[in-house]
Design a protein around this motif. Sequence first.
Motif, PDB file in Angstrom:
ATOM      1  N   LEU A  25      50.043  39.574  50.472  1.00  0.00           N
ATOM      2  CA  LEU A  25      48.899  39.380  49.584  1.00  0.00           C
ATOM      3  C   LEU A  25      47.588  39.667  50.302  1.00  0.00           C
ATOM      4  CD1 LEU A  25      49.886  36.151  47.628  1.00  0.00           C
ATOM      5  CD2 LEU A  25      50.018  38.512  46.852  1.00  0.00           C
ATOM      6  N   GLY A  26      47.519  39.368  51.575  1.00  0.00           N
ATOM      7  CA  GLY A  26      46.306  39.641  52.340  1.00  0.00           C
ATOM      8  C   GLY A  26      46.000  41.118  52.449  1.00  0.00           C
ATOM      9  N   VAL A  55      47.751  35.728  43.798  1.00  0.00           N
ATOM     10  CA  VAL A  55      46.542  35.567  44.617  1.00  0.00           C
ATOM     11  C   VAL A  55      45.744  34.356  44.143  1.00  0.00           C
ATOM     12  CG1 VAL A  55      44.303  36.614  45.150  1.00  0.00           C
ATOM     13  CG2 VAL A  55      46.383  37.957  45.338  1.00  0.00           C
ATOM     14  N   LYS A  56      45.645  34.158  42.848  1.00  0.00           N
ATOM     15  CA  LYS A  56      44.927  32.991  42.327  1.00  0.00           C
ATOM     16  C   LYS A  56      45.601  31.694  42.753  1.00  0.00           C
ATOM     17  CE  LYS A  56      42.860  35.152  38.305  1.00  0.00           C
ATOM     18  NZ  LYS A  56      42.749  35.160  36.836  1.00  0.00           N
ATOM     19  N   ALA A  62      44.618  27.036  48.986  1.00  0.00           N
ATOM     20  CA  ALA A  62      43.915  27.281  50.239  1.00  0.00           C
ATOM     21  C   ALA A  62      44.761  28.063  51.232  1.00  0.00           C
ATOM     22  CB  ALA A  62      43.420  25.992  50.865  1.00  0.00           C
ATOM     23  N   LEU A  63      45.647  28.921  50.732  1.00  0.00           N
ATOM     24  CA  LEU A  63      46.395  29.824  51.601  1.00  0.00           C
ATOM     25  C   LEU A  63      45.633  31.113  51.844  1.00  0.00           C
ATOM     26  CD1 LEU A  63      49.918  29.338  49.982  1.00  0.00           C
ATOM     27  CD2 LEU A  63      49.011  28.247  52.043  1.00  0.00           C
ATOM     28  N   LEU A  64      44.788  31.485  50.879  1.00  0.00           N
ATOM     29  CA  LEU A  64      43.917  32.658  50.996  1.00  0.00           C
ATOM     30  C   LEU A  64      42.481  32.229  50.726  1.00  0.00           C
ATOM     31  CD1 LEU A  64      45.813  35.455  49.025  1.00  0.00           C
ATOM     32  CD2 LEU A  64      45.416  35.366  51.463  1.00  0.00           C
ATOM     33  N   PRO A  65      41.507  32.913  51.334  1.00  0.00           N
ATOM     34  CA  PRO A  65      40.107  32.562  51.070  1.00  0.00           C
ATOM     35  C   PRO A  65      39.640  33.125  49.717  1.00  0.00           C
ATOM     36  CG  PRO A  65      40.213  34.368  52.611  1.00  0.00           C
ATOM     37  CD  PRO A  65      41.634  33.916  52.381  1.00  0.00           C
ATOM     38  N   PHE A  66      38.655  32.475  49.129  1.00  0.00           N
ATOM     39  CA  PHE A  66      38.077  32.973  47.876  1.00  0.00           C
ATOM     40  C   PHE A  66      37.118  34.136  48.163  1.00  0.00           C
ATOM     41  CE2 PHE A  66      39.526  28.977  46.133  1.00  0.00           C
ATOM     42  CZ  PHE A  66      39.839  29.308  44.831  1.00  0.00           C
TER      43      PHE A  66
END
Length: 69
Positions: A25-26, A55-56, A62-66
């Motif tokens: 996803l990153g 991704v949402k 909090a696994l990915l930054p907004f």
Amino acid sequence: MTNSRNCRFMKDGVCKVDYKDIRTLGKLITPQGKLYSRKRSGACAYCQRRIKVAVKRARYLALLPFVGR
């Protein structure tokens, strides 16, 4: 049924996108935090919608930054 010949996420007719797969996803997010287009990500329309939801979910947990780095 979607056309899975050009989609890199389809395996045996099933879209393999998971919100816990942070590495994949990153790679689908720009440095500003936006999603790459279908053309750039190599996903079909069905998988692109699944990527959006994943991704949402990852951002909410909090696994990915907004926002970008």
